[in-house]
Design a protein around this motif. Structure first.
Motif, PDB file in Angstrom:
ATOM      1  N   ASP B 131       0.846  -1.185   0.000  1.00  0.00           N
ATOM      2  CA  ASP B 131       0.000   0.000   0.000  1.00  0.00           C
ATOM      3  C   ASP B 131       0.884   1.238   0.000  1.00  0.00           C
ATOM      4  O   ASP B 131       1.670   1.437   0.929  1.00  0.00           O
ATOM      5  CB  ASP B 131      -0.910  -0.009   1.245  1.00  0.00           C
ATOM      6  N   PRO B 132       0.773   2.083  -1.023  1.00  0.00           N
ATOM      7  CA  PRO B 132       1.670   3.251  -1.090  1.00  0.00           C
ATOM      8  C   PRO B 132       1.283   4.399  -0.158  1.00  0.00           C
ATOM      9  O   PRO B 132       2.022   5.381  -0.076  1.00  0.00           O
ATOM     10  CB  PRO B 132       1.569   3.682  -2.560  1.00  0.00           C
ATOM     11  N   THR B 133       0.142   4.283   0.527  1.00  0.00           N
ATOM     12  CA  THR B 133      -0.293   5.381   1.415  1.00  0.00           C
ATOM     13  C   THR B 133       0.794   5.728   2.433  1.00  0.00           C
ATOM     14  O   THR B 133       1.291   4.846   3.119  1.00  0.00           O
ATOM     15  CB  THR B 133      -1.588   4.988   2.156  1.00  0.00           C
ATOM     16  N   GLY B 134       1.167   7.004   2.454  1.00  0.00           N
ATOM     17  CA  GLY B 134       2.155   7.475   3.423  1.00  0.00           C
ATOM     18  C   GLY B 134       3.596   7.203   3.058  1.00  0.00           C
ATOM     19  O   GLY B 134       4.515   7.584   3.787  1.00  0.00           O
ATOM     20  N   ALA B 135       3.829   6.554   1.914  1.00  0.00           N
ATOM     21  CA  ALA B 135       5.193   6.165   1.537  1.00  0.00           C
ATOM     22  C   ALA B 135       5.987   7.335   0.979  1.00  0.00           C
ATOM     23  O   ALA B 135       5.432   8.337   0.536  1.00  0.00           O
ATOM     24  CB  ALA B 135       5.133   5.045   0.496  1.00  0.00           C
ATOM     25  N   THR B 136       7.315   7.178   1.011  1.00  0.00           N
ATOM     26  CA  THR B 136       8.214   8.073   0.281  1.00  0.00           C
ATOM     27  C   THR B 136       8.633   7.339  -0.994  1.00  0.00           C
ATOM     28  O   THR B 136       9.106   6.194  -0.928  1.00  0.00           O
ATOM     29  CB  THR B 136       9.449   8.409   1.123  1.00  0.00           C
ATOM     30  N   VAL B 137       8.437   8.007  -2.134  1.00  0.00           N
ATOM     31  CA  VAL B 137       8.666   7.352  -3.430  1.00  0.00           C
ATOM     32  C   VAL B 137       9.717   8.103  -4.224  1.00  0.00           C
ATOM     33  O   VAL B 137       9.702   9.339  -4.276  1.00  0.00           O
ATOM     34  CB  VAL B 137       7.356   7.300  -4.246  1.00  0.00           C
ATOM     35  N   ALA B 138      10.627   7.346  -4.859  1.00  0.00           N
ATOM     36  CA  ALA B 138      11.543   7.922  -5.851  1.00  0.00           C
ATOM     37  C   ALA B 138      11.118   7.393  -7.211  1.00  0.00           C
ATOM     38  O   ALA B 138      10.970   6.178  -7.383  1.00  0.00           O
ATOM     39  CB  ALA B 138      12.986   7.527  -5.549  1.00  0.00           C
ATOM     40  N   LEU B 139      10.893   8.312  -8.165  1.00  0.00           N
ATOM     41  CA  LEU B 139      10.380   7.918  -9.475  1.00  0.00           C
ATOM     42  C   LEU B 139      11.290   8.478 -10.567  1.00  0.00           C
ATOM     43  O   LEU B 139      11.468   9.702 -10.657  1.00  0.00           O
ATOM     44  CB  LEU B 139       8.957   8.465  -9.641  1.00  0.00           C
ATOM     45  N   VAL B 158       0.648   8.915  -1.300  1.00  0.00           N
ATOM     46  CA  VAL B 158       2.065   8.879  -0.904  1.00  0.00           C
ATOM     47  C   VAL B 158       2.399  10.216  -0.235  1.00  0.00           C
ATOM     48  O   VAL B 158       1.840  11.273  -0.573  1.00  0.00           O
ATOM     49  CB  VAL B 158       3.031   8.617  -2.099  1.00  0.00           C
ATOM     50  N   ALA B 159       3.325  10.155   0.734  1.00  0.00           N
ATOM     51  CA  ALA B 159       3.655  11.352   1.513  1.00  0.00           C
ATOM     52  C   ALA B 159       4.598  12.273   0.745  1.00  0.00           C
ATOM     53  O   ALA B 159       4.448  13.496   0.755  1.00  0.00           O
ATOM     54  CB  ALA B 159       4.288  10.947   2.844  1.00  0.00           C
ATOM     55  N   ARG B 160       5.595  11.680   0.089  1.00  0.00           N
ATOM     56  CA  ARG B 160       6.602  12.455  -0.636  1.00  0.00           C
ATOM     57  C   ARG B 160       6.927  11.737  -1.947  1.00  0.00           C
ATOM     58  O   ARG B 160       7.091  10.505  -1.977  1.00  0.00           O
ATOM     59  CB  ARG B 160       7.895  12.548   0.189  1.00  0.00           C
ATOM     60  N   LEU B 161       7.018  12.502  -3.014  1.00  0.00           N
ATOM     61  CA  LEU B 161       7.398  11.949  -4.310  1.00  0.00           C
ATOM     62  C   LEU B 161       8.605  12.707  -4.838  1.00  0.00           C
ATOM     63  O   LEU B 161       8.529  13.921  -5.048  1.00  0.00           O
ATOM     64  CB  LEU B 161       6.236  12.069  -5.306  1.00  0.00           C
ATOM     65  N   ALA B 180       0.429  21.703  -8.164  1.00  0.00           N
ATOM     66  CA  ALA B 180      -0.822  22.471  -8.154  1.00  0.00           C
ATOM     67  C   ALA B 180      -1.952  21.646  -7.559  1.00  0.00           C
ATOM     68  O   ALA B 180      -2.826  22.175  -6.877  1.00  0.00           O
ATOM     69  CB  ALA B 180      -1.168  22.916  -9.572  1.00  0.00           C
ATOM     70  N   ARG B 181      -1.918  20.346  -7.791  1.00  0.00           N
ATOM     71  CA  ARG B 181      -2.985  19.475  -7.307  1.00  0.00           C
ATOM     72  C   ARG B 181      -2.686  18.919  -5.912  1.00  0.00           C
ATOM     73  O   ARG B 181      -3.587  18.739  -5.102  1.00  0.00           O
ATOM     74  CB  ARG B 181      -3.157  18.327  -8.315  1.00  0.00           C
ATOM     75  N   TRP B 182      -1.409  18.601  -5.671  1.00  0.00           N
ATOM     76  CA  TRP B 182      -1.006  18.008  -4.384  1.00  0.00           C
ATOM     77  C   TRP B 182       0.155  18.839  -3.828  1.00  0.00           C
ATOM     78  O   TRP B 182       1.321  18.415  -3.915  1.00  0.00           O
ATOM     79  CB  TRP B 182      -0.587  16.556  -4.588  1.00  0.00           C
ATOM     80  N   PRO B 183      -0.140  20.003  -3.240  1.00  0.00           N
ATOM     81  CA  PRO B 183       0.922  20.975  -2.875  1.00  0.00           C
ATOM     82  C   PRO B 183       1.910  20.414  -1.837  1.00  0.00           C
ATOM     83  O   PRO B 183       1.511  19.712  -0.903  1.00  0.00           O
ATOM     84  CB  PRO B 183       0.138  22.164  -2.296  1.00  0.00           C
ATOM     85  N   GLY B 184       3.194  20.724  -2.073  1.00  0.00           N
ATOM     86  CA  GLY B 184       4.224  20.460  -1.078  1.00  0.00           C
ATOM     87  C   GLY B 184       4.692  19.020  -0.974  1.00  0.00           C
ATOM     88  O   GLY B 184       5.494  18.694  -0.096  1.00  0.00           O
ATOM     89  N   ARG B 185       4.228  18.143  -1.851  1.00  0.00           N
ATOM     90  CA  ARG B 185       4.626  16.741  -1.723  1.00  0.00           C
ATOM     91  C   ARG B 185       5.607  16.296  -2.806  1.00  0.00           C
ATOM     92  O   ARG B 185       6.146  15.195  -2.738  1.00  0.00           O
ATOM     93  CB  ARG B 185       3.364  15.844  -1.775  1.00  0.00           C
ATOM     94  N   VAL B 186       5.839  17.157  -3.811  1.00  0.00           N
ATOM     95  CA  VAL B 186       6.650  16.725  -4.963  1.00  0.00           C
ATOM     96  C   VAL B 186       7.930  17.543  -5.068  1.00  0.00           C
ATOM     97  O   VAL B 186       7.900  18.773  -5.011  1.00  0.00           O
ATOM     98  CB  VAL B 186       5.856  16.885  -6.276  1.00  0.00           C
ATOM     99  N   THR B 187       9.058  16.876  -5.222  1.00  0.00           N
ATOM    100  CA  THR B 187      10.299  17.546  -5.601  1.00  0.00           C
ATOM    101  C   THR B 187      10.746  16.958  -6.928  1.00  0.00           C
ATOM    102  O   THR B 187      10.363  15.836  -7.289  1.00  0.00           O
ATOM    103  CB  THR B 187      11.410  17.325  -4.560  1.00  0.00           C
ATOM    104  N   ALA B 188      11.549  17.723  -7.671  1.00  0.00           N
ATOM    105  CA  ALA B 188      12.040  17.238  -8.956  1.00  0.00           C
ATOM    106  C   ALA B 188      13.488  17.602  -9.120  1.00  0.00           C
ATOM    107  O   ALA B 188      13.901  18.704  -8.741  1.00  0.00           O
ATOM    108  CB  ALA B 188      11.207  17.817 -10.104  1.00  0.00           C
ATOM    109  N   ALA B 189      14.275  16.695  -9.685  1.00  0.00           N
ATOM    110  CA  ALA B 189      15.704  16.945  -9.844  1.00  0.00           C
ATOM    111  C   ALA B 189      16.256  16.113 -10.989  1.00  0.00           C
ATOM    112  O   ALA B 189      15.572  15.230 -11.511  1.00  0.00           O
ATOM    113  CB  ALA B 189      16.454  16.604  -8.548  1.00  0.00           C
ATOM    114  N   ALA B 190      17.482  16.417 -11.379  1.00  0.00           N
ATOM    115  CA  ALA B 190      18.173  15.592 -12.364  1.00  0.00           C
ATOM    116  C   ALA B 190      18.670  14.322 -11.676  1.00  0.00           C
ATOM    117  O   ALA B 190      18.830  14.277 -10.448  1.00  0.00           O
ATOM    118  CB  ALA B 190      19.331  16.357 -12.980  1.00  0.00           C
ATOM    119  N   GLU B 191      18.901  13.310 -12.504  1.00  0.00           N
ATOM    120  CA  GLU B 191      19.328  12.000 -12.028  1.00  0.00           C
ATOM    121  C   GLU B 191      20.551  12.080 -11.117  1.00  0.00           C
ATOM    122  O   GLU B 191      20.663  11.338 -10.126  1.00  0.00           O
ATOM    123  CB  GLU B 191      19.634  11.124 -13.252  1.00  0.00           C
TER     124      GLU B 191
END
Lengths: 283, 283
Positions: B131-139, B158-161, B180-191
């Motif tokens: 169950d991904p609820t509350g998980a920290t995910v790297a995508l 998921v708590a953090r993506l 915009a849809r899920w504020p404050g939970r997403v970060t983005a970076a280069a590999e």
């Protein structure tokens, strides 16, 4: 495995595509005939029906040409004339008839259109022991199929072809095309001038007979008692014309023979021959 | 007859059409899955593969929309983002992901595009007891599938993506959409900035792993020993990433689960339920 049972379960990402275009399309028999041929010749290929109206033909043809795994297009009413505009090359029968019922992608990527209605019709006649060489023929309908049947009959050596069509421009155009290739053998007139004298073979290539209550395409009473009557309509198999001809004691040829014979011709056109044996000789 | 053997012999002029678009298309599994579904639900329908490159997509989509017996379009690499331009309406997952993998013709003739990659992925995780609820995910990967998986994971709680993609514009755009849809939970970076600390689930949504010799999409050594590793690549089933993850003792989820789960969702989307019993009660 030429004898393996065919299945949509055999369709995968590598399957090559063929379509049959028509409006309507529910009546087409091409899927059954061609998918059976693909199974017999162990091809990873499938033919599916595509319902497209005259207003959508240009878009559909442009789209189909962009599909890299599409190898062939069969064409039925009402698109046989218009579809020639979307081919790069016309085969000899399509050229003279100004209509096509099959297109294939050549190895160089160009699309070749050809018309097998006429050759299929003549083939079907011959399988019924009817050689049209030297015959006098009355043919009703100068549309996409009618003109192809006319050209094939002339090519097969009929002596005289009387063409009937209600559209004066169309019948003059078709007569001129045919006369240029086979001079002095073709006359064209409106239905009201139907001349049955001395006719050996009378052919219906109009849509009259597809719907219950259609009038007969020509007056059987004007034809000799021994005249062969043929219809190219496939559904219903027993048109009012063929029913009346049979009851009057005249021989008949059904529409399905035109298509059944064409399948043999498609096998060549689309290069769908059964795989050759591997050449080992095991006595 | 839900249990009747499927066959291309069952294709006729009345058969409804579905296609799957891709480039390449040889690897797609949709024909097997959907044709099996049609057989189980006794539908007179067939799905065929259509190979179209990016330069042909506009023509193919225009042509497909003109085919009156076409009810659905599945979409795979590389068309999932671009295909949204040819839909009249976007479903909620397609809207937020900016990509779609399925389009259907609505009763009013409009075309609705939706994305089931994400929902299929999450469904596949849950079937594996994850169950991904509350998980920290790297995508890794913010393309058509990656952004859909990201949106579904956020929707699932998921708590953090942490999103990784080499294209700065793309990752900024996708991050902004998701934020915009899920504020404050997403970060983005280069590999190069891959951060494995505290990650519960690591997902590959890049094409890395389809070809032998591809580098791994992220460094397994930076992930916790208990981190679940999932790949959305279906061919090969065993990617180098999953192989390495398994050898390191980490749990893995294969790509095929994303698609297998989607078939259930397509059943709803395309209204392909098995026919109901006729209601007679015969004790």
């Amino acid at each position: 495995m030429p004898d393996a049972p065919p299945g949509t379960s055999t369709i995968s990402g590598t399957t090559r595509l063929y379509v049959v275009l028509g409006d309507p399309v529910a009546q087409v028999r091409a899927p059954g005939l061609l998918n059976d041929l693909f199974a017999r010749t162990a091809r990873d290929a499938v033919l599916v029906p595509v319902h497209v109206g005259p207003d959508g033909l240009a878009d559909v043809m442009r789209g189909l040409r962009r599909m890299r795994n599409l190898d062939g297009i069969l064409v039925t009413v009402p698109h046989k004339i218009e579809v020639c505009r979307y081919a790069d090359l016309l085969g000899p029968a399509a050229e003279v008839a100004g209509s096509a019922n099959a297109l294939r992608r050549n190895p160089d990527g160009t699309w070749l259109a050809e018309n097998f209605d006429g050759a299929g019709f003549v083939h079907g006649l011959r399988r019924h022991g009817q050689d049209p060489t030297g015959a006098t023929v009355a043919l009703a309908g100068a549309g996409g199929a009618g003109r192809a049947v006319a050209a094939a009959l002339l090519d097969a050596g009929v002596a005289r072809l009387r063409l009937y069509d209600p559209d004066p421009d169309r019948r003059a155009d078709v007569r001129a095309r045919l006369d240029a290739r086979w001079p002095g053998r073709v006359t064209a007139a409106a239905e009201g001038y139907f001349d049955g004298d001395g006719v050996d073979i009378a052919v219906n290539a109009t849509p009259l007979g597809m719907s219950p209550g259609d009038p007969l395409p020509f007056d059987l009473g004007r034809l000799p008692r021994t005249c062969l009557v043929a219809d190219i309509i496939m559904k219903p198999a027993e048109t009012a014309l063929l029913d009346a001809a049979r009851r009057s004691g005249r021989p008949v040829v059904h529409g399905r023979h035109m298509l059944d014979s064409q399948v043999l011709l498609y096998e060549d056109f689309f290069a769908l021959h059964a795989p050759e044996k591997n050449g080992r000789w095991e006595p």
